[in-house]
Design an enzyme around this catalytic site. Structure first.
Site, PDB file in Angstrom:
ATOM      1  N   HIS A 168      27.656 -36.644 -75.822  1.00 53.40           N
ATOM      2  CA  HIS A 168      27.686 -37.927 -76.527  1.00 53.40           C
ATOM      3  C   HIS A 168      28.602 -37.912 -77.744  1.00 53.40           C
ATOM      4  O   HIS A 168      28.869 -38.970 -78.303  1.00 53.40           O
ATOM      5  CB  HIS A 168      26.271 -38.357 -76.927  1.00 53.40           C
ATOM      6  CG  HIS A 168      25.536 -39.020 -75.798  1.00 53.40           C
ATOM      7  ND1 HIS A 168      25.468 -40.390 -75.633  1.00 53.40           N
ATOM      8  CD2 HIS A 168      24.872 -38.480 -74.757  1.00 53.40           C
ATOM      9  CE1 HIS A 168      24.776 -40.670 -74.541  1.00 53.40           C
ATOM     10  NE2 HIS A 168      24.388 -39.524 -73.990  1.00 53.40           N
ATOM     11  N   HIS A 190      25.638 -27.165 -74.819  1.00 51.47           N
ATOM     12  CA  HIS A 190      24.895 -28.405 -74.637  1.00 51.47           C
ATOM     13  C   HIS A 190      24.441 -28.604 -73.198  1.00 51.47           C
ATOM     14  O   HIS A 190      23.276 -28.895 -72.932  1.00 51.47           O
ATOM     15  CB  HIS A 190      25.723 -29.610 -75.079  1.00 51.47           C
ATOM     16  CG  HIS A 190      24.985 -30.902 -74.875  1.00 51.47           C
ATOM     17  ND1 HIS A 190      23.919 -31.263 -75.673  1.00 51.47           N
ATOM     18  CD2 HIS A 190      25.101 -31.876 -73.938  1.00 51.47           C
ATOM     19  CE1 HIS A 190      23.435 -32.418 -75.239  1.00 51.47           C
ATOM     20  NE2 HIS A 190      24.126 -32.804 -74.186  1.00 51.47           N
ATOM     21  N   HIS A 250      20.406 -31.368 -73.255  1.00 47.24           N
ATOM     22  CA  HIS A 250      21.040 -32.299 -72.308  1.00 47.24           C
ATOM     23  C   HIS A 250      20.103 -32.971 -71.318  1.00 47.24           C
ATOM     24  O   HIS A 250      20.434 -34.015 -70.778  1.00 47.24           O
ATOM     25  CB  HIS A 250      22.134 -31.543 -71.555  1.00 47.24           C
ATOM     26  CG  HIS A 250      23.115 -32.380 -70.797  1.00 47.24           C
ATOM     27  ND1 HIS A 250      23.636 -33.557 -71.294  1.00 47.24           N
ATOM     28  CD2 HIS A 250      23.697 -32.195 -69.576  1.00 47.24           C
ATOM     29  CE1 HIS A 250      24.488 -34.063 -70.399  1.00 47.24           C
ATOM     30  NE2 HIS A 250      24.542 -33.255 -69.363  1.00 47.24           N
TER      31      HIS A 250
HETATM   32 MN   LIG Z   1      23.637 -34.702 -73.239  1.00 46.89          MN
END
Ligand SMILES: [Mn+2]
Length: 450
Positions: A116, A256, A330
């Site tokens: 993001h 992530h 995530h």
């Molecule tokens: Mn994510």
């Protein structure tokens, strides 16, 4: 003006109160942050003890709860695995506070990039609109995106203890102490609630390997101990004189999303050119987008970016890179964390009641410090001295310096855990009370009585 010293402390207290700071201060802060981040490698070296956190997604009041449960910066070292923004109502305050803390205490907090932290994604999922609403222009969004481009892609935690020191924490009401291991066994995993009470406790599996059998009399392991290695965990180095001899725990890689079919060694992550918008495909994209799954090998991801990867991929990667664990975020996990593939990978999720409606709890993962690892010298780029990231000189290398494939693909890597994992203490917490969010409850209490 410049944001340093007392200005920075003022900005921190303003953001802690969930009030945005002026645009010119954001510009200055982002400039300072970029100066710091540009010096970090793609894979930041982090010393245990450290508390590892997953997605935050703009849930500012829950981030405050996280700090209440896990301790404040700089008393606690933190590693945040990305997705600071989007979805929640306070992406701006959450990200800027973390950034202020990074500039104020650079060695106490590590921020790595999530999928993001991208121009394209934040335009769709809320952060762009939030900046526009709070400042009347896209300038602040633009400054933040410039910082995103400099965030590291991963972190490598070394020096984590293999077992948790005994705590005198009280037991939670719903704990079942009869199921707890005996006092003299090695505690591998402990789960605490937001009040710091113990909910679960697990001893290290009796069939797991121990590098130092005398320290673990409870183990009746039929498996021969792994030959002692002397290098810094995670670097694969074995000839370094300043390595740890008493701790055979591998390093913990934090990313992530997950792994990439284009990346078989951590050194290959170090070679990427990360200072750019997250690409739609390729190694950098995969690290931020991929997910572990109950499959063999690699699979297509339903997300449309990154890949799915199975237990065999994780075990091979960990073995090859001397890792005992991959920590990633995530994916929403209702219980806050989820260990998979014989505890070779864990998902940590730190946004309770995600999107203010999912009903999940959140978790953070604490790795303790292994006292025997003192004496490492950190190089200016944050990487470890001694190993240089080389991994060829290990016990799995033949006389010609070639990695023995059989030891990677054989039962040593796939049939059992190659490395003792670090001791893991999970703190589980719920969403901050709604009234602290400054929003009225759905129905004012008075309605029921008047
Ligand atoms: Mn994510």
């Amino acid at each position: 003006m410049s944001i340093g010293g007392s200005d920075l402390d003022k900005a921190i207290s303003q953001l802690r109160a969930c009030r945005p700071i002026p645009e010119n201060q954001v510009r200055e802060l982002c400039y300072k942050a970029r100066e710091l981040l540009i010096e970090e490698g793609n894979v930041v070296g982090v010393d245990a003890p450290v508390t590892i956190c997953g997605d935050i997604h703009g849930q500012f009041h829950d981030l405050m709860e996280l700090f209440r449960v896990g301790g404040d910066v700089p008393d606690t070292n933190y590693l945040f695995m990305g997705d600071f923004v989007d979805r929640g109502f306070y992406s701006l305050e959450s990200f800027l506070l973390l950034l202020c803390l990074k500039v104020r205490h650079p060695d106490r907090i590590t921020l790595i990039r999530g999928n993001h932290e991208s121009r394209q994604i934040t335009t769709v999922y809320g952060f762009y609109d939030e900046c526009l609403r709070k400042y009347g222009s896209a300038n602040v969004w633009r400054y933040c995106c410039e910082v995103f481009d400099y965030l590291a892609l991963g972190a490598l935690v070394t020096g984590a203890a293999t077992s948790l020191p005994p705590t005198s924490a009280p037991l939670a009401d719903n704990a079942n102490p009869d199921s707890f291991p005996s006092d003299d066994s090695e505690i591998e995993v402990e789960t605490l609630n937001a009040q710091g009470e113990i909910m679960y406790r697990y001893a290290r599996n009796s069939d797991s390997q121990s590098s130092n059998p005398t320290s673990n009399p409870a183990s009746s392991s039929p498996i021969a101990p792994t030959p002692s290695r002397t290098g810094a965990a995670g670097t694969g180095a074995t000839s370094s004189a300043n390595g740890s001899k008493s701790n055979d725990t591998g390093a913990v890689l934090c990313v992530h999303g997950g792994l990439s079919p284009l990346i078989d060694t951590i050194d290959k992550i170090r070679l990427l050119d990360r200072k750019q918008e997250v690409p739609h495909e390729g190694a950098m994209c995969d690290l931020l987008w991929s997910d572990p799954d109950e499959i063999d090998g690699w699979g297509l991801s339903p997300r449309g970016a990154g890949f799915l990867f199975g237990a065999d991929i994780v075990k091979c990667f960990n073995h090859r890179n001397d890792l005992s664990l991959i920590a990633r975020a995530h994916q929403l996990v209702m219980e806050g964390f989820k260990e998979m593939f014989d505890s070779t990978i864990v998902t940590v999720w730190s946004a309770p009641n995600y999107c203010y409606r999912c009903g999940n709890v959140a978790a953070i993962l604490e790795l303790g410090e292994d006292g025997s690892n003192a004496g490492f010298v950190r190089r200016s780029n944050g990487e470890r001295g001694g190993g240089g990231g080389g991994w060829i000189l290990g016990s799995n290398v033949d006389g010609n310096g070639n990695r023995r494939l059989s030891s990677v693909l054989g039962e040593g890597a796939l049939g059992q855990r190659a490395r003792d994992g670090p001791g893991r203490r999970y703190r589980v917490f719920e969403a901050a009370p709604q009234d602290s969010r400054g929003m009225p409850a759905k129905k004012p209490v008075a309605d029921y009585f008047l």
